[in-house]
Design a protein around this motif. Structure first.
Motif, PDB file in Angstrom:
ATOM      1  N   LEU A 267       0.833  -1.203   0.000  1.00  0.00           N
ATOM      2  CA  LEU A 267       0.000   0.000   0.000  1.00  0.00           C
ATOM      3  C   LEU A 267       0.871   1.258   0.000  1.00  0.00           C
ATOM      4  O   LEU A 267       0.559   2.246  -0.677  1.00  0.00           O
ATOM      5  N   VAL A 290      -8.449   0.862  -3.876  1.00  0.00           N
ATOM      6  CA  VAL A 290      -7.249   1.405  -3.228  1.00  0.00           C
ATOM      7  C   VAL A 290      -7.177   2.930  -3.258  1.00  0.00           C
ATOM      8  O   VAL A 290      -6.899   3.555  -2.226  1.00  0.00           O
ATOM      9  N   ALA A 303      -3.755  -4.135  -3.122  1.00  0.00           N
ATOM     10  CA  ALA A 303      -2.505  -3.467  -3.519  1.00  0.00           C
ATOM     11  C   ALA A 303      -1.475  -4.499  -3.954  1.00  0.00           C
ATOM     12  O   ALA A 303      -0.777  -4.309  -4.960  1.00  0.00           O
TER      13      ALA A 303
END
Length: 424
Positions: A267, A290, A303
């Motif tokens: 992420l 995301v 991610a």
């Protein structure tokens, strides 16, 4: 009323840990993640050994991330000795890192995280109904593993990588074989990203600074500065930005920035390097959850899935241009020195630091793993999540805690096994 949770085991993660939890009148009053791994003393084992032994010893910290440990160790030693590897060595090392990332992401996504969202105990439970997904997972893992074997000399604990270069350069025929398999399996990586974009993730917001490697020229995995949305610093300055502390009751170190938790991993990498994604990976990022949930740790799963596509595209780009030439490793001029290097392991930034004397023996070693950096972030994420589910009873609390921690893809073997929740 005070309630105590004692979860003896958290399954489907790498390692063992305990979550100690006390709830009074529906409020979480105490929360603490404790690694149950024994102290391993790798940094102490490295002291007094020759520079050339650093990687061989350090990769034994972990079988999952052994390539990342190998690369970080070699690059830190090279920085200590003033060695700059060739462009060919850089590309071969990127390929090795990409192979490890492909096999690790596929294993975590399909066999550790996915059962949480399908409501089944394991992916093997759906082997008949979802045969295609299971086959996809195995094919992706096998391809990543074969890339590692070709570039590293064996499946784990690399032997082909050496200080300054490679002991065995793959042939053009071998690299072409890998390129053809990447092209054949790329649709499986895209299908994985589409699957994980479509799953229902819990709503959670945790404000954490997100750190990763960053480079202007490539989606950074083995070189670059360290960047967050607030700061950027050189690798050699890491000691000014992060600090380790050790709790007397723990075997794992915790790492903080100015006393606060921060996050590393997929992420963070997407947040800091999204403009460097391939066109297909960028489209998959935009199509999923995301971009609107960069502060939601559950979204580490999609991610990683988007990164799978990026891993394929980066590997294919490297293999389209790489024409391997014989290249003996450079002659080593041993001298005193101090070297620091960071690489992106699948679950985040991995730091290695070595100080050498003038005979090339290691005077000091320090290794900071991604999971050690994420432990405080996991605690803060649980503290934000559990008040929302604590009224649903122990079973719901345990399920939510496990699901969240699995999203972080922790490797507690590196950090020092998982999860025991102890209601205090």
């Amino acid at each position: 009323m005070s309630t105590q949770i004692d979860l003896e085991e958290l399954t489907k993660i790498e390692g063992h840990a305990t979550l100690r939890l006390r709830v009074d009148d529906g409020r979480v009053e105490h929360l603490e993640i404790r690694s149950l791994e024994g102290s391993r003393y790798f940094e102490g084992i490295l002291r007094g050994r020759l520079y050339s032994e650093a990687s061989e010893i350090a990769t034994r910290i972990c079988g999952i991330c052994s390539c990342a440990h190998c690369l970080a160790a070699h690059q830190a030693i090279e920085n200590a000795l003033g060695i700059v590897p060739s462009a060919q060595t850089h590309e071969l090392r990127r390929l090795l890192n990409l192979g490890e990332s492909i096999r690790s992401h596929a294993a975590h996504l399909y066999f550790l995280a996915l059962p949480d969202y399908l409501g089944v105990p394991s992916t093997l439970s759906i082997a008949l109904e979802q045969r295609g997904a299971v086959e996809r997972a195995i094919q992706l893992m096998k391809l990543g593993n074969d890339m590692v074997r070709l570039l590293a000399g064996r499946d784990i604990h690399p032997v082909s990588v050496t200080v300054g270069g490679h002991l065995k350069i793959p042939t053009q025929e071998q690299l072409t074989g890998i390129r053809e398999r990447l092209e054949q399996l790329r649709p499986a990586a895209v299908a994985t990203a589409e699957l994980f974009n479509s799953l229902p993730y819990p709503e959670l917001h945790v404000k954490l600074e997100r750190f990763s490697l960053y480079s202007d020229s490539e989606y950074a995995l083995i070189a670059g500065s360290i960047r967050s949305d607030e700061h950027e610093f050189e690798q050699r300055d890491y000691g000014k930005f992060v600090s380790e502390y050790h709790s007397p009751e723990q075997t794992a170190n915790f790492v903080v920035r100015e006393g606060h938790a921060y996050m590393v991993g997929a992420l963070s990498r997407l947040a800091n390097s999204k403009e460097l994604l391939s066109s297909d990976a960028a489209a998959l990022l935009r199509a999923g959850p995301v971009p609107q949930g960069l502060d939601n740790p559950f979204l580490i799963n999609p991610a990683q899935a988007i990164e799978l596509v990026q891993n394929f595209d980066d590997a294919l780009a490297i293999l389209s241009n790489l024409r391997p030439e014989p290249e003996p490793p450079p002659e080593i001029w041993v001298q005193a020195g101090h070297g620091i290097a960071a690489v992106e392991a699948p679950r985040g930034v991995l730091w290695h630091e070595y100080e050498l004397d003038d005979t090339g023996h290691i005077l000091h070693a320090n290794i900071i793993t991604p999971t050690a950096q994420n432990l405080r972030a996991m605690e803060e994420s649980l503290a934000a999540l559990l008040p929302e589910v604590v009224h649903e009873g122990k079973e719901a609390v345990v399920a939510a805690a496990e699901k969240l921690i699995r999203a972080y893809d922790p490797c507690l073997s590196c950090a020092v096994h998982f999860l025991n929740v102890e209601w205090l």
